[in-house]
Design a protein around this motif. Structure first.
Motif, PDB file in Angstrom:
ATOM      1  N   THR A  78      58.806 -42.881  -7.569  1.00 23.17           N
ATOM      2  CA  THR A  78      58.686 -44.187  -8.421  1.00 23.17           C
ATOM      3  C   THR A  78      58.887 -45.293  -7.614  1.00 23.17           C
ATOM      4  OG1 THR A  78      59.425 -42.712 -10.302  1.00 23.17           O
ATOM      5  CG2 THR A  78      59.459 -45.192 -10.281  1.00 23.17           C
ATOM      6  N   LEU A  79      57.938 -46.185  -7.297  1.00 23.40           N
ATOM      7  CA  LEU A  79      58.091 -47.468  -6.510  1.00 23.40           C
ATOM      8  C   LEU A  79      57.742 -48.425  -7.613  1.00 23.40           C
ATOM      9  CD1 LEU A  79      56.080 -46.654  -3.542  1.00 23.40           C
ATOM     10  CD2 LEU A  79      58.310 -46.321  -3.656  1.00 23.40           C
ATOM     11  N   TYR A  80      58.406 -49.629  -7.329  1.00 22.16           N
ATOM     12  CA  TYR A  80      57.738 -50.904  -8.101  1.00 22.16           C
ATOM     13  C   TYR A  80      56.666 -51.248  -7.706  1.00 22.16           C
ATOM     14  CZ  TYR A  80      62.494 -51.360  -9.941  1.00 22.16           C
ATOM     15  OH  TYR A  80      63.638 -51.230 -10.617  1.00 22.16           O
ATOM     16  N   GLN A  81      55.500 -51.583  -8.644  1.00 21.05           N
ATOM     17  CA  GLN A  81      54.077 -51.740  -8.161  1.00 21.05           C
ATOM     18  C   GLN A  81      54.003 -52.939  -7.194  1.00 21.05           C
ATOM     19  OE1 GLN A  81      51.403 -50.082  -7.930  1.00 21.05           O
ATOM     20  NE2 GLN A  81      50.232 -51.626  -7.552  1.00 21.05           N
ATOM     21  N   THR A  82      54.641 -54.024  -7.832  1.00 23.89           N
ATOM     22  CA  THR A  82      54.671 -55.258  -7.130  1.00 23.89           C
ATOM     23  C   THR A  82      56.113 -55.647  -6.921  1.00 23.89           C
ATOM     24  OG1 THR A  82      52.809 -55.880  -8.409  1.00 23.89           O
ATOM     25  CG2 THR A  82      54.001 -57.653  -7.317  1.00 23.89           C
ATOM     26  N   PRO A  83      56.601 -55.787  -5.654  1.00 20.33           N
ATOM     27  CA  PRO A  83      55.553 -56.145  -4.551  1.00 20.33           C
ATOM     28  C   PRO A  83      55.588 -54.940  -3.815  1.00 20.33           C
ATOM     29  CG  PRO A  83      57.694 -57.045  -4.011  1.00 20.33           C
ATOM     30  CD  PRO A  83      57.901 -56.612  -5.369  1.00 20.33           C
ATOM     31  N   VAL A  84      56.330 -53.713  -3.967  1.00 22.00           N
ATOM     32  CA  VAL A  84      56.640 -52.570  -3.038  1.00 22.00           C
ATOM     33  C   VAL A  84      55.288 -51.836  -2.722  1.00 22.00           C
ATOM     34  CG1 VAL A  84      57.903 -50.663  -2.532  1.00 22.00           C
ATOM     35  CG2 VAL A  84      59.020 -52.316  -3.716  1.00 22.00           C
ATOM     36  N   ASN A  85      54.747 -51.238  -3.773  1.00 16.58           N
ATOM     37  CA  ASN A  85      53.559 -50.811  -3.552  1.00 16.58           C
ATOM     38  C   ASN A  85      52.332 -51.590  -2.940  1.00 16.58           C
ATOM     39  OD1 ASN A  85      52.334 -47.985  -3.423  1.00 16.58           O
ATOM     40  ND2 ASN A  85      51.407 -48.323  -5.633  1.00 16.58           N
ATOM     41  N   THR A  86      52.173 -52.501  -3.902  1.00 13.69           N
ATOM     42  CA  THR A  86      51.364 -53.733  -3.371  1.00 13.69           C
ATOM     43  C   THR A  86      51.942 -55.048  -3.520  1.00 13.69           C
ATOM     44  OG1 THR A  86      49.629 -52.325  -4.076  1.00 13.69           O
ATOM     45  CG2 THR A  86      49.158 -54.676  -3.699  1.00 13.69           C
ATOM     46  N   PRO A  87      52.220 -55.808  -2.240  1.00 10.59           N
ATOM     47  CA  PRO A  87      50.986 -55.803  -0.993  1.00 10.59           C
ATOM     48  C   PRO A  87      51.995 -55.169   0.215  1.00 10.59           C
ATOM     49  CG  PRO A  87      52.051 -57.655  -1.026  1.00 10.59           C
ATOM     50  CD  PRO A  87      52.569 -57.302  -2.448  1.00 10.59           C
ATOM     51  N   PHE A  88      53.058 -54.847   0.130  1.00  7.63           N
ATOM     52  CA  PHE A  88      53.965 -54.390   1.133  1.00  7.63           C
ATOM     53  C   PHE A  88      53.768 -53.013   1.744  1.00  7.63           C
ATOM     54  CE2 PHE A  88      57.672 -56.800  -0.503  1.00  7.63           C
ATOM     55  CZ  PHE A  88      57.223 -58.145   0.048  1.00  7.63           C
ATOM     56  N   MET A  89      53.644 -51.873   0.954  1.00  5.52           N
ATOM     57  CA  MET A  89      52.921 -50.643   1.672  1.00  5.52           C
ATOM     58  C   MET A  89      51.588 -50.680   1.941  1.00  5.52           C
ATOM     59  SD  MET A  89      54.879 -47.411   0.009  1.00  5.52           S
ATOM     60  CE  MET A  89      53.944 -46.011   0.936  1.00  5.52           C
ATOM     61  N   THR A  90      50.528 -51.143   1.090  1.00  4.69           N
ATOM     62  CA  THR A  90      49.382 -51.554   1.383  1.00  4.69           C
ATOM     63  C   THR A  90      48.844 -52.099   2.543  1.00  4.69           C
ATOM     64  OG1 THR A  90      49.082 -51.266  -0.948  1.00  4.69           O
ATOM     65  CG2 THR A  90      47.175 -52.072   0.463  1.00  4.69           C
ATOM     66  N   LYS A  91      49.838 -52.910   3.133  1.00  2.00           N
ATOM     67  CA  LYS A  91      49.566 -53.712   4.317  1.00  2.00           C
ATOM     68  C   LYS A  91      49.570 -52.702   5.490  1.00  2.00           C
ATOM     69  CE  LYS A  91      51.915 -56.798   7.405  1.00  2.00           C
ATOM     70  NZ  LYS A  91      53.091 -57.796   7.780  1.00  2.00           N
ATOM     71  N   TYR A  92      50.584 -52.015   5.528  1.00  2.00           N
ATOM     72  CA  TYR A  92      50.637 -50.828   6.672  1.00  2.00           C
ATOM     73  C   TYR A  92      49.536 -49.939   6.500  1.00  2.00           C
ATOM     74  CZ  TYR A  92      54.649 -53.625   7.731  1.00  2.00           C
ATOM     75  OH  TYR A  92      55.346 -54.731   7.990  1.00  2.00           O
ATOM     76  N   GLU A  93      49.190 -49.462   5.233  1.00  3.95           N
ATOM     77  CA  GLU A  93      48.397 -48.349   5.104  1.00  3.95           C
ATOM     78  C   GLU A  93      47.043 -48.899   5.498  1.00  3.95           C
ATOM     79  OE1 GLU A  93      50.386 -46.285   1.240  1.00  3.95           O
ATOM     80  OE2 GLU A  93      48.917 -47.555   1.120  1.00  3.95           O
ATOM     81  N   ASN A  94      46.801 -50.265   5.257  1.00 10.32           N
ATOM     82  CA  ASN A  94      45.314 -50.668   5.599  1.00 10.32           C
ATOM     83  C   ASN A  94      45.028 -50.827   7.241  1.00 10.32           C
ATOM     84  OD1 ASN A  94      44.679 -51.129   3.025  1.00 10.32           O
ATOM     85  ND2 ASN A  94      45.298 -53.226   2.964  1.00 10.32           N
ATOM     86  N   GLN A  95      46.157 -51.123   7.908  1.00  7.51           N
ATOM     87  CA  GLN A  95      46.338 -51.248   9.257  1.00  7.51           C
ATOM     88  C   GLN A  95      45.872 -49.696  10.040  1.00  7.51           C
ATOM     89  OE1 GLN A  95      49.726 -52.598  10.833  1.00  7.51           O
ATOM     90  NE2 GLN A  95      49.884 -54.531   9.866  1.00  7.51           N
ATOM     91  N   ILE A  96      46.724 -48.667   9.333  1.00  5.90           N
ATOM     92  CA  ILE A  96      46.211 -47.163   9.813  1.00  5.90           C
ATOM     93  C   ILE A  96      44.884 -47.007   9.410  1.00  5.90           C
ATOM     94  CG2 ILE A  96      46.845 -45.003   9.152  1.00  5.90           C
ATOM     95  CD1 ILE A  96      49.466 -45.703   8.596  1.00  5.90           C
ATOM     96  N   ARG A  97      44.437 -47.399   8.159  1.00  8.05           N
ATOM     97  CA  ARG A  97      42.910 -47.064   7.669  1.00  8.05           C
ATOM     98  C   ARG A  97      41.884 -47.643   8.796  1.00  8.05           C
ATOM     99  NH1 ARG A  97      39.370 -47.042   3.156  1.00  8.05           N
ATOM    100  NH2 ARG A  97      37.324 -47.004   4.078  1.00  8.05           N
ATOM    101  N   GLN A  98      42.252 -49.075   9.161  1.00 13.94           N
ATOM    102  CA  GLN A  98      41.208 -49.657  10.157  1.00 13.94           C
ATOM    103  C   GLN A  98      41.316 -48.623  11.357  1.00 13.94           C
ATOM    104  OE1 GLN A  98      42.745 -53.539  10.311  1.00 13.94           O
ATOM    105  NE2 GLN A  98      42.206 -53.846   8.116  1.00 13.94           N
ATOM    106  N   ALA A  99      42.395 -48.327  11.788  1.00 12.96           N
ATOM    107  CA  ALA A  99      42.481 -47.527  13.165  1.00 12.96           C
ATOM    108  C   ALA A  99      41.694 -46.498  12.958  1.00 12.96           C
ATOM    109  CB  ALA A  99      43.962 -47.130  13.621  1.00 12.96           C
ATOM    110  N   LEU A 100      41.806 -45.473  11.899  1.00 10.70           N
ATOM    111  CA  LEU A 100      41.160 -44.573  11.525  1.00 10.70           C
ATOM    112  C   LEU A 100      39.510 -44.818  11.451  1.00 10.70           C
ATOM    113  CD1 LEU A 100      43.313 -42.652   8.826  1.00 10.70           C
ATOM    114  CD2 LEU A 100      43.069 -42.167  11.176  1.00 10.70           C
ATOM    115  N   ASP A 101      39.245 -45.795  11.224  1.00  9.08           N
ATOM    116  CA  ASP A 101      37.895 -46.182  10.832  1.00  9.08           C
ATOM    117  C   ASP A 101      37.214 -46.281  12.297  1.00  9.08           C
ATOM    118  OD1 ASP A 101      37.731 -45.989   8.295  1.00  9.08           O
ATOM    119  OD2 ASP A 101      38.015 -48.092   7.894  1.00  9.08           O
ATOM    120  N   LYS A 102      38.011 -46.576  13.210  1.00 10.16           N
ATOM    121  CA  LYS A 102      37.576 -46.878  14.497  1.00 10.16           C
ATOM    122  C   LYS A 102      37.552 -45.697  15.478  1.00 10.16           C
ATOM    123  CE  LYS A 102      39.258 -51.467  14.914  1.00 10.16           C
ATOM    124  NZ  LYS A 102      40.086 -52.584  15.534  1.00 10.16           N
TER     125      LYS A 102
END
Length: 224
Positions: free
Chosen positions: A155-179
């Motif tokens: 259980t996380l607080y949706q805002t701002p923990v899940n989004t945008p804080f966690m999502t920021k780092y997950e997106n960085q990982i996703r971009q690296a995987l896409d490469k």
């Protein structure tokens, strides 16, 4: 000789229309001279009271992610393999998720599932205000994490923990995987005593490519 009764300067219909116009102008913030308002029997304060009050939402008390430098994986933990994998740690005695490790490969992108509404992590009440809870993935859906396995949901607080804080780092990982990169990843919820909601969540990631830009350890307070 009897004095004639003086007629009002405006008919009731005209006066009613004028009053409505003045009140509408007041709501829109248009200043109507006091003399004009008094002509139609309106006290100037009436217009002021019709102005909507501006209320600002209370600011978040969450200070945001705390970046602690590079990841702390050992050489053994950074061993590569042909296939990616995800290891969900066991639930504790209170049914709380305790962590997840993963070796993420490009073919794992978007193979995860959304959080199952039938799964209620400890402490979860509702996603609507004032609770603002989410069934937070440890390993995110876009990184291949399951939304059906209770070991991957806390259980996380949706805002701002899940989004945008966690999502920021997950997106960085996703971009690296896409490469085409391979990423070693770990997510650990940290609890205080028997509290059902974690106090904070730790993200740790390290790219295995020589020129990777993914190398971080971050903690995020689980607060609104």
């Amino acid at each position: 000789m009897a004095r004639k009764k003086q007629k009002p300067p405006f008919s009731p219909a005209v006066m009613l229309m004028a009053i409505l116009i003045i009140l509408v102008l007041g709501v829109l913030g248009v200043q109507v001279p006091d003399s004009v308002q008094e002509l139609f029997g309106i006290h100037p304060q009436t217009q002021q009271q019709t102005k909507p009050s501006s209320t600002k939402p209370s600011p978040s008390k969450n200070p945001g992610p705390k970046e602690l430098g590079a990841a702390t994986f050992s050489k053994t933990e950074l061993a590569d393999s042909k296939k990616g994998w995800i290891d969900y740690h066991s639930l504790d005695s209170l049914g709380r998720a305790t962590g997840a490790d993963a070796l993420l490969k490009p073919n794992m992108v978007n193979t995860g599932t959304s959080a199952n509404k039938d799964v209620r992590p400890p402490g979860f009440i509702s996603g609507t205000d004032p609770h603002n809870h989410s069934r937070g993935h440890l390993i995110g859906r876009q990184l291949g994490g399951s939304g059906d396995d209770p070991r991957n949901l806390t259980t996380l607080y949706q805002t701002p923990v899940n989004t945008p804080f966690m999502t920021k780092y997950e997106n960085q990982i996703r971009q690296a995987l896409d490469k085409g990169e391979t990423i070693r990843y770990r997510v650990t919820p940290i609890y205080e005593g028997t509290e059902l909601l974690c106090k904070q969540i730790e993200l740790e990631a390290k790219g295995l490519d020589r020129n990777t830009k993914i190398d971080f350890r971050v903690t995020i307070l689980n607060e609104k």
